[in-house]
Design an enzyme around this catalytic site. Structure first.
Site, mmCIF file in Angstrom:
data_model
loop_
_atom_site.group_PDB
_atom_site.id
_atom_site.type_symbol
_atom_site.label_atom_id
_atom_site.label_comp_id
_atom_site.label_asym_id
_atom_site.label_seq_id
_atom_site.Cartn_x
_atom_site.Cartn_y
_atom_site.Cartn_z
ATOM 1 N N ASP A 1 12.952 142.532 6.356
ATOM 2 C CA ASP A 1 11.705 142.012 5.796
ATOM 3 C C ASP A 1 11.604 142.248 4.295
ATOM 4 O O ASP A 1 11.034 141.426 3.578
ATOM 5 C CB ASP A 1 10.504 142.632 6.517
ATOM 6 C CG ASP A 1 10.226 141.907 7.822
ATOM 7 O OD1 ASP A 1 10.184 140.663 7.795
ATOM 8 O OD2 ASP A 1 10.092 142.564 8.857
ATOM 9 N N GLU B 1 8.913 147.844 3.981
ATOM 10 C CA GLU B 1 9.482 146.502 4.133
ATOM 11 C C GLU B 1 8.714 145.435 3.377
ATOM 12 O O GLU B 1 8.992 144.254 3.528
ATOM 13 C CB GLU B 1 9.679 146.140 5.613
ATOM 14 C CG GLU B 1 8.551 146.462 6.546
ATOM 15 C CD GLU B 1 8.890 146.203 8.009
ATOM 16 O OE1 GLU B 1 9.976 145.688 8.327
ATOM 17 O OE2 GLU B 1 8.040 146.488 8.849
ATOM 18 N N CYS C 1 16.820 150.908 8.629
ATOM 19 C CA CYS C 1 17.060 150.358 9.962
ATOM 20 C C CYS C 1 17.213 148.829 9.915
ATOM 21 O O CYS C 1 17.319 148.181 10.949
ATOM 22 C CB CYS C 1 15.973 150.779 10.935
ATOM 23 S SG CYS C 1 14.330 150.264 10.427
ATOM 24 N N HIS D 1 17.226 136.111 24.035
ATOM 25 C CA HIS D 1 17.363 136.850 25.286
ATOM 26 C C HIS D 1 18.826 136.929 25.750
ATOM 27 O O HIS D 1 19.331 137.990 26.091
ATOM 28 C CB HIS D 1 16.569 136.027 26.304
ATOM 29 C CG HIS D 1 16.136 136.788 27.472
ATOM 30 N ND1 HIS D 1 14.912 137.370 27.547
ATOM 31 C CD2 HIS D 1 16.780 137.082 28.613
ATOM 32 C CE1 HIS D 1 14.811 137.990 28.693
ATOM 33 N NE2 HIS D 1 15.932 137.834 29.366
HETATM 34 C C1 PEP Z 1 13.399 145.059 9.155
HETATM 35 O O1 PEP Z 1 12.515 144.287 8.775
HETATM 36 O O2 PEP Z 1 14.403 145.338 8.470
HETATM 37 C C2 PEP Z 1 13.327 145.672 10.478
HETATM 38 C C3 PEP Z 1 14.212 146.555 10.879
HETATM 39 O O3 PEP Z 1 12.337 145.256 11.291
HETATM 40 P P1 PEP Z 1 12.423 143.897 12.157
HETATM 41 O O4 PEP Z 1 13.794 143.323 11.976
HETATM 42 O O5 PEP Z 1 12.127 144.271 13.553
HETATM 43 O O6 PEP Z 1 11.362 143.077 11.507
HETATM 44 MG MG MG Z 2 10.651 144.247 9.822
#
Ligand code: PEP
Ligand code: MG
Length: 617
Positions: free
Chosen positions: A481, A457, A528, A214
């Protein structure tokens, strides 16, 4: 994630580590920038109250003191909540309101009454003891369960607030500061971070926390340099000590020597120049030096307030909106209206660019009270993301209706996390179709076409990408992931963090497979995961064919600059070579050898020439 190791940031020696008179503490670089200022140490009140006993005849009076402190605590928190009306702090309003309710918790009152009446403890001691008892109901202090740890934290916060009223301490920890200050604390409560936006807080140092906690999210939202996880900093820093907060290298220097001070001030100026230069180019498109590759850089958002920062940094919309943050720090799941209003706000700020809304990704290491998950031995391999969402079609449908309504206000795409089977994708497709009909049935507007895509992922979806590409409107690579599941390394495991690298050739080959499958079906593919915000990795990704990268807004300038320095041919050649490397070390060496010299400033986060040194101040 690991960055390529040959970088100036990693290789610069910590000059102050052996300097007499100063102490350097290592922590996590949670929010970039370097500042120097006097420390305001926020200690733990629990340690400082006097343990008095009261006589039998005074117990009633002592209990009245407690009740009076409750009334004042509620007022303080309510006032603070009412002042929170905008921006990033809006997230905290619900938390503050929950604290008001907790102040009136009958269990707390009963326990305090017991300690005062039966054990004849003063009100302060009774509150602290009652708080400990209640916190212990959530398990041992060192327990690893994130949800229980947060509940213990909430209880400690509320008791701290009541103690503060009993002892006549100021109502918020950070208030009425008369000069620029670095706040040093064990941890900061949402009330404290909320009050900081009105105060001249120039830096933050805490003993606990991570890049995703946070406090880190708030520090970045407020653009305040921060070092978190600086163990035992409270043993070292005293109020008024001069300290350097180096949010680029994750270092805190206490009582710096004149040389260290000069070095920090020089680096702060260089960082400012670097940032200023990047900002000046925020309106420019992102392209390779040769102009042959045009790349779309989008933002990853957790809080709606980050949308404004994303726009300022030149993000072309949002590649990942982690909607699960709407479920955090609350007892009930968010309503359709609440979610709709939030999505609409983000669309409004970033239109006409597309906003990619990911359905909530809870479970795993994101446990929340509003959507509890049964205890699991391996939560990362358990009821997580879309698997969890499909067990609660009521909650998922509420969110999909909110998204469908928001689509009337600007371009959105919906993205499903952690898809492993084609059936999961089809189940969500069916729920989305129903959500759209419901919304239209209520006479509300909805876009004609809402693209439904998915994250890649897990290795299963990467290997079946050709089949998924026939159903999904787009792909987004979640490399955080994908690395965890491909290399079998828990992404939260600190000990194995260096091995959990996206530069492993197996990951690169999967990315290439996914890109080829997407190209064959002519669907867009983006990334992402945090890999996109690493300069060396960005060069590699573009070389592998990616043209859409999504990252935290603060990295957009660095990545745009990086990609503009090299030709597409070089990126392609190096990417091809990495696919034949046998290890991540070999990949990293190849990248460093090709690019590091020309990226020294970007990797360090500092300008290396002195041009503009004075006008940047
Ligand atoms: C990822 O797994 O790369 C992703 C963008 O999702 P998160 O980090 O929210 O699991
Ligand atoms: Mg992820």
């Amino acid at each position: 994630m690991s960055r390529v190791s040959i970088t100036p940031r990693d290789s610069v020696p910590v000059a102050s580590a052996t300097s007499p008179g100063s102490i350097t503490i290592e922590g996590i670089a949670a929010s970039p920038g370097i500042v120097v200022g006097p420390a305001l140490v926020i200690g733990n009140l629990n340690a400082s109250y006097v343990r008095r006993t009261v006589s039998d005849g005074h117990a009633d009076q002592e209990y009245l003191r407690f009740l009076d402190a409750i009334v004042r605590s509620k007022k303080t928190l309510t006032d603070l909540s009412e002042r929170v009306t905008h921006g990033a702090n809006l997230e905290h309003r619900g938390i503050l309101d929950a604290y008001v309710v907790m102040c009136g918790d009958p269990m707390l009152a009963q326990k305090v009454a017991y300690y005062i009446n039966d054990e004849l403890r003063c009100a302060e001691w009774a509150v602290a003891s009652a708080g400990e008892d209640i916190a212990n109901l959530f398990g041992p202090a060192a327990g690893a369960d994130e949800y229980l740890a947060e509940r213990r934290h909430d209880v400690a916060f509320v008791c701290d607030r009541i103690l503060r009223e009993l002892m006549g301490e100021p109502s918020t920890l950070v208030q009425n500061l008369s000069r620029d200050t670095v706040v040093v604390a064990h941890d900061l409560s949402p009330a404290d971070t909320a009050s900081m936006s009105r105060e001249p807080v120039i830096g933050i140092v805490t003993e606990i926390g991570s890049r995703t906690s946070h406090t880190a999210i708030m520090a970045r939202a407020l653009a305040v340099p921060a070092v978190l996880g600086a163990s035992h900093v409270l043993h070292t820093v005293k109020n008024g000590d001069l300290i350097i907060v180096d949010g680029l290298r994750g270092l805190v220097v206490v009582n710096p020597t004149p040389i260290e001070l000069e070095d920090a001030q020089d680096r702060a100026r260089r960082h400012a120049i670097h940032e200023k230069r990047l900002r000046q180019r925020s309106d420019e498109p992102c392209k390779s030096k040769c102009g042959m590759a045009l790349i779309t850089l989008r933002a990853n958002l957790e809080l709606p307030a980050e949308a404004t920062i994303a726009r300022e940094r030149g993000a072309i919309g949002v590649g990942l909106y982690r909607t699960e943050f709407l479920f955090v720090d609350r007892e009930t799941t968010p309503t359709e209206d609440e979610q709709f209003e939030t999505f609409k706000e983000v669309i409004h700020v970033l239109a006409p660019h597309v906003i990619t809304l990911r359905t909530f990704d809870l479970g795993g290491d994101k446990l929340v009270a509003s959507l509890p998950v049964p205890h699991e031995m391996n939560p990362a391999l358990g009821l997580r993301a879309i698997r969890l969402a499909l067990t609660r079609p009521d909650v998922l449908s509420t969110q999909l209706r909110a998204m469908a309504r928001a689509s009337a206000f600007g371009p959105i795409r919906i993205m499903i996390p952690m898809v492993t089977t084609v059936q999961e994708f089809r189940d969500v497709r069916a729920l989305l179709d129903t959500a759209i009909s419901d919304v239209r049935g209520r006479g509300l507007a909805c876009a004609d076409n809402i693209p439904l895509g998915m994250m890649i992922e897990v290795p299963a979806s990467a290997l079946l990408a050709d089949i998924f590409a026939r159903e999904a409107a787009f792909f987004s690579l979640g490399t955080n992931d994908l690395v965890q599941y491909t290399l079998a390394i828990d992404r939260t495991n600190e000990t194995l963090a260096a091995q959990a690298t996206p530069f492993h050739p197996a990951i690169l080959r999967m990315i290439r497979t996914v890109q080829a499958a997407a190209d064959a079906e002519k669907i867009p593919v983006s990334i992402c995961g945090a890999m996109a915000s690493d300069p060396m990795a960005a060069l590699l990704l573009v070389g592998l064919g990616l043209r859409e990268l999504s990252m935290e807004s603060t990295s957009i300038g660095d990545i745009k600059e990086t990609l503009s320095r090299f030709d597409l041919d070089t990126m392609k050649r190096v990417a091809r070579e990495t696919l034949n490397c046998e290890s991540s070390e070999a990949v990293e060496a190849l990248l460093a050898q090709t690019y590091a010299v020309d990226l020294f400033d970007v990797l360090a986060g500092e300008a290396i020439d002195l041009d503009g040194l004075f006008d940047a101040q």
